[in-house]
Design an enzyme around this catalytic site. Sequence first.
Site, PDB file in Angstrom:
ATOM      1  N   HIS A  52       5.305   4.378  12.666  1.00 48.25           N
ATOM      2  CA  HIS A  52       5.388   4.327  11.338  1.00 48.25           C
ATOM      3  C   HIS A  52       6.318   5.454  10.773  1.00 48.25           C
ATOM      4  O   HIS A  52       5.879   6.615  10.681  1.00 48.25           O
ATOM      5  CB  HIS A  52       3.854   4.515  10.659  1.00 48.25           C
ATOM      6  CG  HIS A  52       3.634   4.439   9.251  1.00 48.25           C
ATOM      7  ND1 HIS A  52       2.952   3.657   8.333  1.00 48.25           N
ATOM      8  CD2 HIS A  52       4.102   5.544   8.414  1.00 48.25           C
ATOM      9  CE1 HIS A  52       3.119   3.886   7.430  1.00 48.25           C
ATOM     10  NE2 HIS A  52       3.698   4.988   7.080  1.00 48.25           N
ATOM     11  N   ARG A 110       0.865  -1.297   0.058  1.00 47.46           N
ATOM     12  CA  ARG A 110      -0.023  -0.140   0.033  1.00 47.46           C
ATOM     13  C   ARG A 110       0.831   1.387  -0.085  1.00 47.46           C
ATOM     14  O   ARG A 110       0.876   1.961  -0.941  1.00 47.46           O
ATOM     15  CB  ARG A 110      -0.863  -0.077   1.222  1.00 47.46           C
ATOM     16  CG  ARG A 110      -2.360   1.020   1.266  1.00 47.46           C
ATOM     17  CD  ARG A 110      -1.793   2.339   1.690  1.00 47.46           C
ATOM     18  NE  ARG A 110      -1.227   2.393   2.923  1.00 47.46           N
ATOM     19  CZ  ARG A 110      -0.495   3.684   3.475  1.00 47.46           C
ATOM     20  NH1 ARG A 110      -0.443   4.610   2.629  1.00 47.46           N
ATOM     21  NH2 ARG A 110      -0.082   3.531   4.561  1.00 47.46           N
ATOM     22  N   ASP A 111       1.539   1.492   0.908  1.00 40.94           N
ATOM     23  CA  ASP A 111       2.586   2.812   1.283  1.00 40.94           C
ATOM     24  C   ASP A 111       3.694   2.621   0.180  1.00 40.94           C
ATOM     25  O   ASP A 111       3.997   3.663  -0.496  1.00 40.94           O
ATOM     26  CB  ASP A 111       2.968   2.781   2.498  1.00 40.94           C
ATOM     27  CG  ASP A 111       3.113   4.341   3.036  1.00 40.94           C
ATOM     28  OD1 ASP A 111       3.047   5.318   2.266  1.00 40.94           O
ATOM     29  OD2 ASP A 111       3.473   4.763   4.225  1.00 40.94           O
ATOM     30  N   HIS A 131       9.192   6.869   8.064  1.00 38.78           N
ATOM     31  CA  HIS A 131       9.864   7.009   6.839  1.00 38.78           C
ATOM     32  C   HIS A 131      11.058   7.421   6.983  1.00 38.78           C
ATOM     33  O   HIS A 131      11.651   7.879   8.119  1.00 38.78           O
ATOM     34  CB  HIS A 131       8.978   8.070   6.066  1.00 38.78           C
ATOM     35  CG  HIS A 131       7.513   7.632   5.566  1.00 38.78           C
ATOM     36  ND1 HIS A 131       7.410   7.118   4.115  1.00 38.78           N
ATOM     37  CD2 HIS A 131       6.454   7.500   6.165  1.00 38.78           C
ATOM     38  CE1 HIS A 131       6.112   6.754   3.878  1.00 38.78           C
ATOM     39  NE2 HIS A 131       5.589   6.856   5.275  1.00 38.78           N
ATOM     40  N   ASN A 162       9.560   4.079   3.251  1.00 39.57           N
ATOM     41  CA  ASN A 162       9.605   3.825   4.850  1.00 39.57           C
ATOM     42  C   ASN A 162      10.471   3.118   5.339  1.00 39.57           C
ATOM     43  O   ASN A 162      11.512   2.641   4.676  1.00 39.57           O
ATOM     44  CB  ASN A 162       8.222   2.635   5.097  1.00 39.57           C
ATOM     45  CG  ASN A 162       6.742   3.331   4.722  1.00 39.57           C
ATOM     46  OD1 ASN A 162       6.472   3.411   3.622  1.00 39.57           O
ATOM     47  ND2 ASN A 162       6.166   3.436   5.637  1.00 39.57           N
ATOM     48  N   CYS A 169       4.567   9.172   0.187  1.00 35.72           N
ATOM     49  CA  CYS A 169       3.090   9.640   0.075  1.00 35.72           C
ATOM     50  C   CYS A 169       3.068  10.555  -1.019  1.00 35.72           C
ATOM     51  O   CYS A 169       3.660  11.440  -1.112  1.00 35.72           O
ATOM     52  CB  CYS A 169       2.892  10.248   1.486  1.00 35.72           C
ATOM     53  SG  CYS A 169       1.065  10.883   1.360  1.00 35.72           S
TER      54      CYS A 169
HETATM   55  P1  HMG Z   1     -13.011  14.551  -2.697  1.00 33.67           P
HETATM   56  O1  HMG Z   1     -12.566  15.174  -3.940  1.00 33.67           O
HETATM   57  O2  HMG Z   1     -13.335  15.729  -1.482  1.00 33.67           O
HETATM   58  O3  HMG Z   1     -14.324  13.450  -2.568  1.00 33.67           O
HETATM   59  O4  HMG Z   1     -11.964  13.782  -2.204  1.00 33.67           O
HETATM   60  P2  HMG Z   1     -15.735  13.895  -2.517  1.00 33.67           P
HETATM   61  O5  HMG Z   1     -16.198  13.301  -1.120  1.00 33.67           O
HETATM   62  O6  HMG Z   1     -16.223  15.275  -2.811  1.00 33.67           O
HETATM   63  O7  HMG Z   1     -16.513  12.933  -3.892  1.00 33.67           O
HETATM   64  C1  HMG Z   1     -16.123  13.240  -4.952  1.00 33.67           C
HETATM   65  C2  HMG Z   1     -16.240  12.084  -6.172  1.00 33.67           C
HETATM   66  O8  HMG Z   1     -15.508  11.166  -5.758  1.00 33.67           O
HETATM   67  C3  HMG Z   1     -17.748  11.505  -6.005  1.00 33.67           C
HETATM   68  O9  HMG Z   1     -18.217  10.854  -7.165  1.00 33.67           O
HETATM   69  C4  HMG Z   1     -17.374  10.301  -4.873  1.00 33.67           C
HETATM   70  O10 HMG Z   1     -18.300   9.254  -5.228  1.00 33.67           O
HETATM   71  C5  HMG Z   1     -16.168   9.659  -5.446  1.00 33.67           C
HETATM   72  P3  HMG Z   1     -19.355  11.512  -7.949  1.00 33.67           P
HETATM   73  O11 HMG Z   1     -20.355  11.658  -7.093  1.00 33.67           O
HETATM   74  O12 HMG Z   1     -18.747  13.089  -8.334  1.00 33.67           O
HETATM   75  O13 HMG Z   1     -19.514  10.877  -8.974  1.00 33.67           O
HETATM   76  N1  HMG Z   1     -15.526   9.369  -4.148  1.00 33.67           N
HETATM   77  C6  HMG Z   1     -14.852   8.226  -4.439  1.00 33.67           C
HETATM   78  N2  HMG Z   1     -14.777   6.912  -5.374  1.00 33.67           N
HETATM   79  C7  HMG Z   1     -14.291   5.939  -5.080  1.00 33.67           C
HETATM   80  N3  HMG Z   1     -13.683   5.643  -3.839  1.00 33.67           N
HETATM   81  C8  HMG Z   1     -13.682   6.599  -2.733  1.00 33.67           C
HETATM   82  C9  HMG Z   1     -14.392   7.858  -3.115  1.00 33.67           C
HETATM   83  N4  HMG Z   1     -14.646   8.977  -2.311  1.00 33.67           N
HETATM   84  C10 HMG Z   1     -15.164   9.692  -2.877  1.00 33.67           C
HETATM   85  N5  HMG Z   1     -13.137   6.264  -1.480  1.00 33.67           N
HETATM   86  C11 HMG Z   1     -11.005  11.709  -0.719  1.00 33.67           C
HETATM   87  C12 HMG Z   1     -11.889  12.954  -0.819  1.00 33.67           C
HETATM   88  C13 HMG Z   1     -10.985  11.428   0.777  1.00 33.67           C
HETATM   89  C14 HMG Z   1     -12.044  10.705  -1.447  1.00 33.67           C
HETATM   90  C15 HMG Z   1      -9.785  12.039  -1.407  1.00 33.67           C
HETATM   91  O14 HMG Z   1      -9.119  12.986  -0.898  1.00 33.67           O
HETATM   92  C16 HMG Z   1      -8.761  10.794  -1.380  1.00 33.67           C
HETATM   93  O15 HMG Z   1      -8.993   9.905  -1.889  1.00 33.67           O
HETATM   94  N6  HMG Z   1      -7.853  10.788  -0.733  1.00 33.67           N
HETATM   95  C17 HMG Z   1      -6.912   9.900  -0.718  1.00 33.67           C
HETATM   96  C18 HMG Z   1      -5.428  10.246  -0.457  1.00 33.67           C
HETATM   97  C19 HMG Z   1      -4.582   9.079  -0.165  1.00 33.67           C
HETATM   98  O16 HMG Z   1      -4.900   8.028  -0.274  1.00 33.67           O
HETATM   99  N7  HMG Z   1      -3.256   9.489   0.137  1.00 33.67           N
HETATM  100  C20 HMG Z   1      -2.155   8.424   0.582  1.00 33.67           C
HETATM  101  C21 HMG Z   1      -2.554   7.765   1.820  1.00 33.67           C
HETATM  102  S1  HMG Z   1      -2.264   8.637   3.368  1.00 33.67           S
HETATM  103  C22 HMG Z   1      -0.440   7.932   3.724  1.00 33.67           C
HETATM  104  O17 HMG Z   1       0.327   7.708   2.775  1.00 33.67           O
HETATM  105  C23 HMG Z   1      -0.024   8.300   5.014  1.00 33.67           C
HETATM  106  C24 HMG Z   1       0.126   7.132   5.620  1.00 33.67           C
HETATM  107  O18 HMG Z   1       1.071   6.149   5.168  1.00 33.67           O
HETATM  108  C25 HMG Z   1       0.751   7.482   7.113  1.00 33.67           C
HETATM  109  C26 HMG Z   1       2.056   8.331   7.294  1.00 33.67           C
HETATM  110  O19 HMG Z   1       3.046   8.055   6.410  1.00 33.67           O
HETATM  111  O20 HMG Z   1       1.845   9.234   7.927  1.00 33.67           O
HETATM  112  C27 HMG Z   1      -0.962   6.472   6.335  1.00 33.67           C
HETATM  113 MG    MG Z   2       3.282   6.398   5.261  1.00 33.76          MG
END
Ligand code: HMG
Ligand code: MG
Length: 306
Positions: free
Chosen positions: A213, A20-21, A215, A255, A246
């Site tokens: 966690h 995933r990450d 990096h 990581n 990320c």
């Molecule tokens: P948004 O644009 O605000 O979404 O994004 P929305 O709620 O306004 O929805 C817009 C459209 O997207 C809608 O469709 C929803 O149905 C669709 P429409 O009605 O316009 O046709 N939609 C989705 N479709 C599929 N799956 C979904 C989904 N949600 C909405 N889940 C959102 C908000 C949260 C969805 C967006 O910002 C997003 O996907 N963000 C994810 C970012 C991400 O994955 N980042 C990496 C992971 S975090 C990380 O790596 C850190 C970590 O490792 C820890 C660390 O290192 O600190 C965990």
């Molecule tokens: Mg991470």
Amino acid sequence: MRVPLDGLPERVTVYEVGPRDGLQNEKSIVPVDVKAEFITRLADAGLTTIEATSFVHPKWVPQLADAEELLGVLPRSPLNRYPVLVPNERGLDRALANGVTEIAIFGSATETFAKRNLNRTIDESLAMFEPVVRRARAEGLWVRAYVSMVCGDPWEGDVPLAQVASVARRLMDLGCSALSLGDTIGVGTPGQVTALIGEVVGAGIPLDRIGVHFHDTYGQALANTLAALRAGVTVVDASAGGLGGCPYAESATGNLATEDLVWMLDGLGVQTGVDVRKLAETSLWMADRLGRPSPSRVVQALAPKE
Ligand code: HMG
Ligand code: MG
């Protein structure tokens, strides 16, 4: 040679985040059969908890847009746990439709990263998570909460410990079972980590719920892990071969490499159940698929020499 150190746990749970990450940050999109083989090989090397993918918006993270397809072909075993990231109810619906039993929500200690990663303020993201956790718990799912930017933020600089502990507390109060403290950009150092864990425990979150966690951007991940273990933490996130980053955090690199972690823990006589040589073979195989060498020093050291 095994030489123990005082003050360490007997056993550590390695929470593998490479699929995933790691893969979320690859420029190329890895084919689904390669992802499935990667995860199967990780399990075969003894990793029992493997974060498999994310049910996020496919436009935000195209590398993991094949989450449904991957879960459809992934061989499951009762010995293994395959948590997935879920940001909102749409993500939860997708996860439930695919037989997921463990999820992770992911909050931020800073407003800037909450906006960039989730398109929400901290308050709005907590409001988004609330029905996710409530419904997930009602369905009997295990829920983990990440907090990002716990040691610093590329836009906001230093992040007060109390601010991290407050977001962590609010996430756990939603009903999560476990917490992961994410140094997303790898700037933390061991004294800071010790103080952070003290602050989070002081906010009422028991040590047995806390994971770390790290990096490895500044080469501190292993030192920070040792500090966390000495503070009583027993769950450590790591990524096979040091894959990772990320896409929404400037300067986040890989990581902590799982091989580097397991090599250190093996030497300290701390059990993980992971076969470091088998794991390094898998990371070499994955590096071939990705077309670039693994950044893990242990993977490089264990690689067959020409
Ligand atoms: P948004 O644009 O605000 O979404 O994004 P929305 O709620 O306004 O929805 C817009 C459209 O997207 C809608 O469709 C929803 O149905 C669709 P429409 O009605 O316009 O046709 N939609 C989705 N479709 C599929 N799956 C979904 C989904 N949600 C909405 N889940 C959102 C908000 C949260 C969805 C967006 O910002 C997003 O996907 N963000 C994810 C970012 C991400 O994955 N980042 C990496 C992971 S975090 C990380 O790596 C850190 C970590 O490792 C820890 C660390 O290192 O600190 C965990
Ligand atoms: Mg991470």
